[in-house]
Design an enzyme around this catalytic site. Structure first.
Site, PDB file in Angstrom:
ATOM      1  N   VAL A  21       0.866  -1.181   0.000  1.00  0.00           N
ATOM      2  CA  VAL A  21       0.000   0.000   0.000  1.00  0.00           C
ATOM      3  C   VAL A  21       0.898   1.224   0.000  1.00  0.00           C
ATOM      4  O   VAL A  21       1.978   1.222   0.601  1.00  0.00           O
ATOM      5  CB  VAL A  21      -0.941  -0.001   1.222  1.00  0.00           C
ATOM      6  CG1 VAL A  21      -1.567   1.374   1.435  1.00  0.00           C
ATOM      7  CG2 VAL A  21      -2.035  -1.044   1.053  1.00  0.00           C
ATOM      8  N   CYS A  22       0.474   2.251  -0.704  1.00  0.00           N
ATOM      9  CA  CYS A  22       1.164   3.529  -0.746  1.00  0.00           C
ATOM     10  C   CYS A  22       2.600   3.347  -1.249  1.00  0.00           C
ATOM     11  O   CYS A  22       2.837   2.607  -2.207  1.00  0.00           O
ATOM     12  CB  CYS A  22       1.109   4.176   0.642  1.00  0.00           C
ATOM     13  SG  CYS A  22       1.452   5.947   0.670  1.00  0.00           S
ATOM     14  N   THR A  23       3.575   3.975  -0.611  1.00  0.00           N
ATOM     15  CA  THR A  23       4.953   3.900  -1.073  1.00  0.00           C
ATOM     16  C   THR A  23       5.601   2.550  -0.776  1.00  0.00           C
ATOM     17  O   THR A  23       6.787   2.355  -1.092  1.00  0.00           O
ATOM     18  CB  THR A  23       5.799   5.019  -0.444  1.00  0.00           C
ATOM     19  OG1 THR A  23       5.653   4.963   0.980  1.00  0.00           O
ATOM     20  CG2 THR A  23       5.357   6.386  -0.958  1.00  0.00           C
TER      21      THR A  23
END
Length: 291
Positions: A173-175
């Site tokens: 998730v995300c970075t």
């Protein structure tokens, strides 16, 4: 089904029973609802347990698109400075899968609490060497400066690369997708990340996709932070069926109604968007250098 499994479901709360009873045939449901509407507040403990058991059996009786119990092994990687919600959102949904085993993996050889970028401390359950060999899901959260430092941690990157080979799904998730990229797992793959870092994915040979959740074979990537909830629900549906995922979504009352329609750069006020992008510019360039 084992008694302890039923007990676990019952302990989730009697409030689940009316939700789960929605799986009964419509005529039966309408007849039962008429009596339950006024009487539900006066149920004895034994009656409430009976309602819960009946609802449970209604779900167990589904022939398709539903798997009540399983034995999935899910490894969720921790590291200093990870974004708490990246991890906790999906973890809540995975933990709701009866029988699933969640392994919170320490970044070191001890089980000391790991502090997120927001200050929340999470206690690991396993060291890297204790992580199961075969995994259903390998999950990597994102973050800001913590993720930047994690990209420089060769031991951590090697762990991700090694476990990816023996995992049915590799996810982030995300970075967190930047850590997957650093581990060499994004080449030729469609993937997503936080909107401000999406332009970095081609550096890893990935095909960036501006989408909440992106699937490409065994690779599953989610967008920024809150996308982890959508991400988690899609994975639950893949493992246990759409009805199971819908039931957990209702249990969590995940029904987004944000006070501002400012959750993406396309929707946000240009002043807010441009200034936040400016604030994040040094982090973007630091990530670029780490790549």
């Amino acid at each position: 089904m084992e008694r302890r499994q039923f007990t676990k479901l019952a302990l989730l709360g009697g409030s689940l029973a009316p939700f789960l009873s929605g799986c009964q045939p419509l005529a039966k449901r309408q007849a039962s609802n008429a009596g339950q509407t006024t009487a539900s507040a006066h149920l004895s403990k034994a009656e409430a347990e009976s309602v819960s058991r009946n609802a449970h059996e209604a779900l167990m009786g589904l022939k398709e698109d539903f798997k009540m119990t399983g034995e999935e092994h899910i490894a969720m990687l921790l590291y200093p400075g990870f974004a708490a919600l990246d991890l906790v959102g999906p973890q809540y949904l995975f933990a709701a899968m009866m029988g699933a085993k969640i392994h919170l993996i320490s970044p070191t050889d001890d089980l000391k609490p790991v502090t997120s970028g927001e200050g929340l401390k999470i206690v690991p359950t396993h060291t890297p060497s204790e992580c199961p060999e075969a995994l259903d899901i390998l999950f990597v959260p994102g973050g800001a400066n913590g993720t930047l430092e994690a990209m420089k941690n060769a031991k951590l990157i090697d762990f991700i690369a090694g476990k990816a080979d023996s995992s049915n799904y590799v996810s982030s998730v995300c970075t967190g997708s930047l850590l997957l990229g650093k581990a060499g797992l994004l080449k030729g793959k469609k993937a997503t990340s936080h909107w401000a870092m999406l332009e970095l994915l081609p550096e890893f040979g990935a095909i960036p996709v501006k989408q909440r959740v992106v699937w490409d074979g065994k690779l599953i990537t989610g967008g920024g932070v809150t996308a982890g909830i959508d991400f988690g629900l899609q994975i639950v549906a893949a493992l246990r069926g759409k009805t199971y995922a819908q039931t957990i979504q209702l249990q969590a009352e995940y029904d987004p109604a944000p006070p501002y329609d400012s959750g993406s750069p396309e929707k946000a006020d240009p002043f807010v968007r441009d200034n936040l992008k400016g604030i994040l510019a040094p982090l973007l360039e630091s990530f670029r250098l780490a790549i």
